[in-house]
Design an enzyme around this catalytic site. Structure first.
Site, PDB file in Angstrom:
ATOM      1  N   CYS A   1      -2.098  52.273  12.829  1.00  0.00           N
ATOM      2  CA  CYS A   1      -2.826  53.165  11.923  1.00  0.00           C
ATOM      3  C   CYS A   1      -1.856  54.004  11.094  1.00  0.00           C
ATOM      4  CB  CYS A   1      -3.749  54.058  12.755  1.00  0.00           C
ATOM      5  SG  CYS A   1      -4.476  55.438  11.862  1.00  0.00           S
TER       6      CYS A   1
ATOM      7  N   CYS B  71      -2.398  57.764  11.300  1.00  0.00           N
ATOM      8  CA  CYS B  71      -1.973  58.238  12.630  1.00  0.00           C
ATOM      9  C   CYS B  71      -0.471  58.455  12.656  1.00  0.00           C
ATOM     10  CB  CYS B  71      -2.352  57.233  13.719  1.00  0.00           C
ATOM     11  SG  CYS B  71      -4.117  56.952  13.917  1.00  0.00           S
TER      12      CYS B  71
END
Length: 149
Positions: free
Chosen positions: A74, A77
């Protein structure tokens, strides 16, 4: 929170060995160490949560737990990781910050209904108090956490 005389103590779970320690409130800012493994109870870094240690940190500690549900693939993230690291240093010892890899721990991610990442969830006494989806900067993380006091 339990009281011993006029100095209340807090239960703090060690990030290294998961032993629950009783720490007098007055000593929280004095870099307390675990009575079992003798390592620092606070490191100014998020701890890694797994199925094996999640319940200890979420349910046995008297300080609120902020969990970043994330995954290595991600982009947001990964972009938020340095800010989350910085926020850990700013919020300890009043809060414990932790990271939970949703790819490595899909059962926990499903248990909490994580549908988008990153998602931060604030726990107090083992119960979810608040959640916030999306990447944030360090100061925004600190403000979000403190606004739920």
């Amino acid at each position: 929170m339990s009281a011993t005389g006029t100095n209340p103590s807090l239960h703090i779970v060690c990030p290294h060995c998961t032993t629950t320690n009783r720490v007098p409130s007055a000593r929280m800012m004095q870099q307390p160490k675990c009575g079992h493994c003798h390592r620092p109870l606070f490191t100014a870094h998020p701890i890694e949560l797994t199925t094996a240690n999640f319940e200890a940190h979420a349910g046995r500690s008297d300080i609120p737990l902020v969990v970043d549900f994330w995954a290595s693939w991600c982009g947001p993230c990964r972009a938020m990781a340095p800010a989350y690291e910085e926020a850990a240093g700013l919020l300890e010892p009043n809060y414990r910050l932790a990271k939970l890899d949703t790819e490595a721990e899909p059962t926990l991610a499903a248990r909490f209904g994580i549908r988008s990442i990153p998602t931060m969830v604030l726990f107090k006494a083992g119960r979810e108090i608040a959640r916030q989806a999306g990447a944030m900067g360090a100061q925004d993380i600190v403000r979000w956490v403190r606004a739920r006091e």
